[in-house]
Every structure is written in structure tokens, then in C-alpha cells.
Write an enzyme that holds these catalytic residues in place. Structure first.
Site, PDB file in Angstrom:
ATOM      1  N   HIS A 111      -6.367  24.112   7.666  1.00 28.34           N
ATOM      2  CA  HIS A 111      -6.550  23.657   6.291  1.00 28.34           C
ATOM      3  C   HIS A 111      -6.999  22.201   6.319  1.00 28.34           C
ATOM      4  O   HIS A 111      -6.388  21.373   6.995  1.00 28.34           O
ATOM      5  CB  HIS A 111      -5.244  23.794   5.509  1.00 28.34           C
ATOM      6  CG  HIS A 111      -5.330  23.254   4.128  1.00 28.34           C
ATOM      7  ND1 HIS A 111      -5.955  23.938   3.101  1.00 28.34           N
ATOM      8  CD2 HIS A 111      -4.890  22.086   3.591  1.00 28.34           C
ATOM      9  CE1 HIS A 111      -5.885  23.209   2.003  1.00 28.34           C
ATOM     10  NE2 HIS A 111      -5.241  22.091   2.275  1.00 28.34           N
ATOM     11  N   SER A 113      -7.806  18.949   3.860  1.00 27.26           N
ATOM     12  CA  SER A 113      -7.487  18.416   2.543  1.00 27.26           C
ATOM     13  C   SER A 113      -7.281  16.916   2.678  1.00 27.26           C
ATOM     14  O   SER A 113      -6.930  16.423   3.747  1.00 27.26           O
ATOM     15  CB  SER A 113      -6.221  19.099   2.039  1.00 27.26           C
ATOM     16  OG  SER A 113      -5.545  18.328   1.089  1.00 27.26           O
ATOM     17  N   ASP A 125      -9.820  26.275   3.490  1.00 26.95           N
ATOM     18  CA  ASP A 125      -9.012  27.042   4.433  1.00 26.95           C
ATOM     19  C   ASP A 125      -9.926  27.776   5.403  1.00 26.95           C
ATOM     20  O   ASP A 125     -10.948  28.333   4.995  1.00 26.95           O
ATOM     21  CB  ASP A 125      -8.144  28.057   3.699  1.00 26.95           C
ATOM     22  CG  ASP A 125      -7.188  27.381   2.737  1.00 26.95           C
ATOM     23  OD1 ASP A 125      -6.498  26.450   3.161  1.00 26.95           O
ATOM     24  OD2 ASP A 125      -7.142  27.789   1.557  1.00 26.95           O
TER      25      ASP A 125
END
Length: 135
Positions: A111, A113, A125
């Protein structure tokens, strides 16, 4: 499509060693290329990763589980309609794998972010299968 080339360096340390296995890990420096339609993103990432290896040194086959959080720099922060909002990203991962002699096969969830540093923070993802040769 995701292409990833990485260099790994084992911790060379073991914690909680017992008859089941031991906790160790590695550092990974990687180059990443993501390609979706007309979107292309290139990035570099550095991650410390902790892994629990099942078995001992005599085992040719060592299954393991892993997890880690690292940092990444990407050159574009929009891909596939997702706005990641910044060039700086965190790279989180969990996975399972097996080392067979000097081969390593791994399946992991990753992931990316910015952890809310900038908005919007849509993240991305990735499910990825990797193979490696240990030397």
C-alpha cells in the site's frame, strides 16, 4: 502493470529464536515502474522489513511471513484516476514467502499512501508476486 527491481540486505540478526523459527529481516532498496494506460509513474523506495522464518539453518526450505513500512519518492502522483497528492509516499507491506536454497519466492500486498500529509490521500493498493536470487 508493475515492474520492480530491488536490492536486499539481510539484517544478520536473529531475535526470539526457538524450535519453530526466528525473527529477522532485511533492508530493501527498489526502483518501481507503474504503467496504466497512458499513466506512467517511476519511483524509488527504501524499506526495513521484518520477517519471521520458520525452520532452522539446516532447512533447505524456509517459509516466512513479513511486514514493513518504508518510504518512497514517486515522480508523478496521479495514476489510474487516483490522486496520491504528493511525491513522498509511505510503502507498507505484508507478505508470505519461501526461501529454497538461494531462491526466494514471495507474494505480498503493498500500500502506497502519504498518511494524510497532503489531501486528497487516495493511496494505491498492489498485489505482487516476486522472485529473487540470494547471493
Amino acid at each position: 502493470d508493475i515492474y520492480r527491481l530491488g536490492l536486499k540486505k539481510d539484517f544478520r540478526a536473529r531475535w526470539f529464536e526457538n524450535e519453530t523459527g526466528y525473527l529477522s529481516g532485511y533492508f530493501e532498496l527498489s526502483y518501481n515502474h507503474w504503467d496504466h494506460d497512458d499513466d506512467e509513474v517511476n519511483g524509488v523506495a527504501f524499506s526495513p522489513v521484518f520477517a519471521y522464518f520458520f525452520g532452522d539453518d539446516a532447512s533447505r526450505i524456509k517459509p516466512y511471513i513479513e511486514g514493513g513500512i518504508g518510504v518512497a519518492y514517486i515522480d508523478e502522483y496521479e495514476i489510474a484516476g487516483r490522486d496520491l497528492s504528493s511525491n513522498f509516499q509511505f510503502e507498507d507491506r505484508i507478505g508470505v514467502g519461501v526461501r529454497i536454497d538461494f531462491f526466494d519466492i514471495n507474494f505480498r500486498y503493498m500500500h502506497y499512501s502519504n498518511a494524510g500529509i497532503e489531501d486528497p490521500n487516495e493511496g494505491i493498493d498492489i498485489w505482487i508476486l516476486t522472485t529473487a536470487i540470494q547471493f
